[in-house]
Design a protein around this motif. Structure first.
Motif, short mmCIF file in Angstrom:
data_model
loop_
_atom_site.label_atom_id
_atom_site.label_comp_id
_atom_site.label_asym_id
_atom_site.label_seq_id
_atom_site.Cartn_x
_atom_site.Cartn_y
_atom_site.Cartn_z
N ALA A 1 3.64 -13.17 122.19
CA ALA A 1 2.65 -14.23 122.40
C ALA A 1 3.32 -15.60 122.37
O ALA A 1 2.97 -16.50 123.13
CB ALA A 1 1.55 -14.14 121.33
N ILE A 2 4.29 -15.76 121.48
CA ILE A 2 5.01 -17.03 121.39
C ILE A 2 5.78 -17.29 122.69
O ILE A 2 5.78 -18.40 123.22
CB ILE A 2 5.96 -17.01 120.17
CG1 ILE A 2 5.13 -16.89 118.87
CG2 ILE A 2 6.83 -18.26 120.13
CD1 ILE A 2 5.95 -16.61 117.61
N ALA A 3 6.40 -16.26 123.22
CA ALA A 3 7.13 -16.40 124.48
C ALA A 3 6.17 -16.81 125.60
O ALA A 3 6.45 -17.70 126.40
CB ALA A 3 7.83 -15.08 124.84
N ARG A 4 5.02 -16.14 125.66
CA ARG A 4 4.06 -16.45 126.73
C ARG A 4 3.47 -17.84 126.55
O ARG A 4 3.17 -18.52 127.53
CB ARG A 4 2.96 -15.40 126.78
CG ARG A 4 3.48 -14.06 127.32
CD ARG A 4 2.42 -13.01 127.25
NE ARG A 4 1.37 -13.22 128.22
CZ ARG A 4 1.33 -12.65 129.40
NH1 ARG A 4 2.29 -11.84 129.79
NH2 ARG A 4 0.32 -12.88 130.22
N ALA B 1 11.97 -11.44 123.85
CA ALA B 1 12.55 -11.35 125.20
C ALA B 1 11.67 -10.48 126.10
O ALA B 1 11.49 -10.79 127.29
CB ALA B 1 13.97 -10.79 125.13
N ALA B 2 11.10 -9.42 125.53
CA ALA B 2 10.21 -8.57 126.33
C ALA B 2 8.99 -9.37 126.80
O ALA B 2 8.58 -9.29 127.96
CB ALA B 2 9.79 -7.35 125.53
N GLY B 3 8.42 -10.17 125.89
CA GLY B 3 7.26 -11.00 126.25
C GLY B 3 7.63 -12.04 127.31
O GLY B 3 6.85 -12.33 128.22
N LEU B 4 8.83 -12.59 127.17
CA LEU B 4 9.28 -13.58 128.15
C LEU B 4 9.41 -12.94 129.53
O LEU B 4 8.98 -13.50 130.55
CB LEU B 4 10.61 -14.16 127.69
CG LEU B 4 11.13 -15.37 128.46
CD1 LEU B 4 10.27 -16.59 128.16
CD2 LEU B 4 12.59 -15.67 128.07
N GLY B 5 9.99 -11.76 129.54
CA GLY B 5 10.14 -11.04 130.81
C GLY B 5 8.80 -10.72 131.44
O GLY B 5 8.61 -10.91 132.65
N GLY C 1 6.01 -12.31 130.99
CA GLY C 1 5.41 -13.57 131.44
C GLY C 1 6.01 -14.04 132.76
O GLY C 1 5.29 -14.47 133.67
N LEU C 2 7.33 -13.95 132.87
CA LEU C 2 7.97 -14.38 134.13
C LEU C 2 7.54 -13.47 135.27
O LEU C 2 7.32 -13.94 136.40
CB LEU C 2 9.50 -14.36 133.97
CG LEU C 2 10.08 -15.49 133.10
CD1 LEU C 2 11.55 -15.24 132.80
CD2 LEU C 2 9.91 -16.85 133.78
#
Lengths: 331, 331
Positions: free
Chosen positions: B63-66, B105-109, B111-112
């Motif tokens: 959630a933080i990444a997103r 990193a999974a969340g960032l991926g 989201g991208l």
């Protein structure tokens, strides 16, 4: 936020809007525009610096601004790029003052004027921690000419710009208490080394020449030994470096004269922000002549060799030394 | 750094290199390249988020990444831009774990993949403070079509996307102890509001339509009242907003039904990440029809008026209210 301080918008208008270039529209919007020059690629890099890790909290604010710029523009220089602009994130600790911010912004403006590039945007946040600054720097190169890090070949000559080790020695002097060899140096020598720690000088003047002559390049930020190992990692390449040929400033040479064991600090310490490049032997003479003509000499220090081990540093007396990767890390 | 943790290079290779796009060359260099599509300008924005200020330290890492992505891409959307990529600076506190980083990193991926854009570069630093993330986002618009913030004209219709106030109410529920009205809502309503606080949804689908129809736009990050004031500041413009027309989610409507005084939270709270735009009256019908067809309705809430005062919010009972600029600030 206490009531006697300006709002974030007020801060931006007062201190940062005057530094904004045309793409940022006076910082009156939430985004900026940028278009590379015709025939150019944009080059992007980001590096953050944190109080207590990359600089001292009581360093002059203008020096902190120039360091944040310098470490990023040093990456651009090594890639053969010229600066176009930056975006800045400033995480301010609770005890920030407007006086600090004014001096910081002035330093940032001076740095941009000296190095080139405009302020394209930013963000200011309050952080219950140390001051930290994140810079994203944008530069440009003629399309397809970015100088890569990993492309050196066996037989290429390794060169470095400027002088190596000054900043690491300067850091040792800046610490409390200073290194025990501090008093053996003159005041001017100490000041010169500390200045090199505080004020990275991105070698932007070398960028066009690196595009023409270098097969690979990077900036030295985490120590010559570790960065050279990174440059050559993983493809059956190593290096042999002649320690006696590594360029030293007069102050570093004097410190080493007093304390030869400081050579490890010179080779593995960080914050040089010099260029490390691999030049094909046939391009070396032209490359060095052009660098010299710019007043930014490139000194050959060794050669890319075949092999899997870390780079070998050979002393004048024949001693061969290697250093573990990551012997220095900001992380 | 403790010895059982990977090095920065190791972390990059394991978690971030797989997210890197072609411009980042597998994160094996100190810089990335990017060229806007032919006929396009790059659009640049940067926003940092800090634990304890913009999110809760124990929020799920994904959630933080997103959120870091969402708040930046929301700016791009409001400017009419589509994402091309990001650079990420991660300042990790001393107690970070590799497990946290893997989930981040999974969340960032994810989201991208959902929003578009590649990871172009980054920096990881250790900070003796709270976790903070700085993102620089790059998008693009056809040359000259960036939608500006300050260009609304008297008579333009003000519209907002989505629903307003959910995130501010969600934040009140997320706090310890939660707001005293929490128990009057159902579990699903509470979850919906907290989800809106945690997961900004950048309205990227509206970008092309904003370029065609909006005279000015921005994203609502610091509260509708304050951001509307920012949009119109300083050029003899103000606004009149019909409070009853401000779109509310079912959960927010229920909370307001129980506690009408929460309307101030709805109007001045932050983190909506909806679009606020000014549309010329003659373009309104087409603009709304296109937005509706995309499933992203734009709701007219008022009009740009002449005047110097802050925007006026008119309730159904005729009450006229204004709010000081900066009534909400992350700073």
């Amino acid at each position: 936020m206490s009531s006697d301080r300006p709002t974030e918008d007020g801060l931006i208008a007062r201190y940062f809007a005057p530094l904004a270039g045309p793409g940022a529209d006076g910082m009156r919007d939430d985004a900026a525009t940028l278009t590379p020059s015709p025939g150019c690629d944009l080059v992007l890099t980001t590096d953050a610096i944190v109080a207590g890790v990359h600089f001292f909290p009581d360093d002059p604010p203008a020096a902190i601004a120039r360091k944040a710029l310098g470490v990023n523009f040093s990456d651009l220089a090594a890639k053969g790029a010229i600066p176009r602009g930056i975006l800045l994130t400033l995480a301010l600790p609770d005890d920030w003052t407007e006086c600090w911010l004014a001096a910081f912004a002035a330093g940032l403006g001076d740095g941009l004027a000296e190095f080139g590039g405009e302020l394209l945007g930013g963000d200011t946040v309050r952080a219950a921690g140390p001051l930290s600054l994140g810079v994203t720097a944008l530069g440009e190169v003629p399309t397809g000419t970015l100088v890569r890090r990993m492309t050196a070949r066996i037989g290429d000559v390794l060169c470095v710009s400027g002088s190596i080790g000054d900043a690491a020695l300067g850091l040792a002097l800046r610490r409390s208490p200073p290194a025990d060899w501090a008093d053996s140096l003159g005041a001017q020598e100490r000041a010169a080394l500390i200045d090199r720690y505080r004020h990275p000088r991105p070698r932007l003047g070398l960028a066009p020449l690196l595009r023409r002559h270098a097969r690979a390049a990077m900036d030295i930020s985490d120590g010559l030994a570790g960065d050279l190992a990174k440059m050559l990692k993983g493809e059956g390449r190593s290096a042999e470096v002649r320690v006696a040929d590594i360029p030293l400033s007069p102050a570093a040479a004097r410190a080493l004269g007093l304390r030869p064991d400081l050579m490890e600090t010179v080779l593995t310490g960080g914050d040089d922000y010099e260029i490390l490049c691999a030049v094909p032997p046939e391009a070396l003479a032209a490359c060095r002549a052009e660098a010299l003509a710019l007043g930014l000499p490139l000194q050959p220090i060794g050669m890319v060799t075949g092999g899997e081990g870390p780079p070998v540093f050979v002393s004048a007396d024949g001693l061969r030394q290697s250093f573990g990767v990551g012997s220095f890390s900001h992380f």
